[in-house]
Motif scaffolding. Structure first.
Motif: not given
Length: 178
Positions: A87-94, A102-116
């Protein structure tokens, strides 16, 4: 009899081709049980986090990301199959939001979250500056054997203290030349 064998052979080959095509298509391959995108982070030498999104699936997964809850999302990015994207940039929260191919809708449970929060880059040690006392002479260097004249110690200039000294009156008079 030959006609029946040829028809069955052709029908079998067509069915095998159809099954192979359907199995290779990413639209038929994605499933809610498939693994989601993975988010990893490394702290760089300058104390900033560098985020990487990896896709364990064998097909492309579109995703967007933002720097926090209320930040705008990036344009959609494709994560290549069994590969990773930095990813471009250097954020502390992503926050990463994955989309079902297939559906181009939000794929629940397949995203991610991180804090550093990375530690700041180490700063070089500063040289200590000890102000000299006003009127104290500097230590004179030892005279070398080749020097015949002895050296006199000169007083060190006073270090600034932040306050101005009172002005001293000028006693010299200009010499009249005319």
């Amino acid at each position: 009899m030959r006609l029946k064998r040829a028809t069955l052979t052709f029908a079998g080959a067509a069915a095998a081709l159809a099954v192979t095509t359907l199995a290779a298509s990413p639209a038929w391959a994605c499933n809610d049980r498939d693994p989601g995108l993975k988010l990893s982070v490394k702290c760089s030498g300058n104390g900033q986090p560098t985020w990487t999104v990896s896709n364990p699936n064998p097909w492309f997964v579109p995703f967007t990301w933002s720097e926090g809850k209320h930040a705008p999302m990036s344009p959609r990015i494709l994560a290549p199959g069994r590969s990773e994207v930095t990813l471009k940039g250097h954020p502390s929260v992503v926050i990463v939001v994955a989309y079902n191919p297939e559906t181009r809708a939000v794929w629940k449970g397949h995203g991610a979250f991180g804090v550093k929060h990375c530690a700041a880059a180490p700063t070089p040690p500063k040289k200590s500056h000890k102000p000299s006392k006003p009127g104290a002479p500097k230590p004179s260097p030892t005279p070398s054997k080749t020097s015949a004249k002895p050296q006199k110690a000169t007083p060190a200039p006073a270090a600034p203290t932040g306050e101005a000294r009172p002005a001293t009156p000028v006693k010299a008079q200009p010499k009249f030349t005319g």
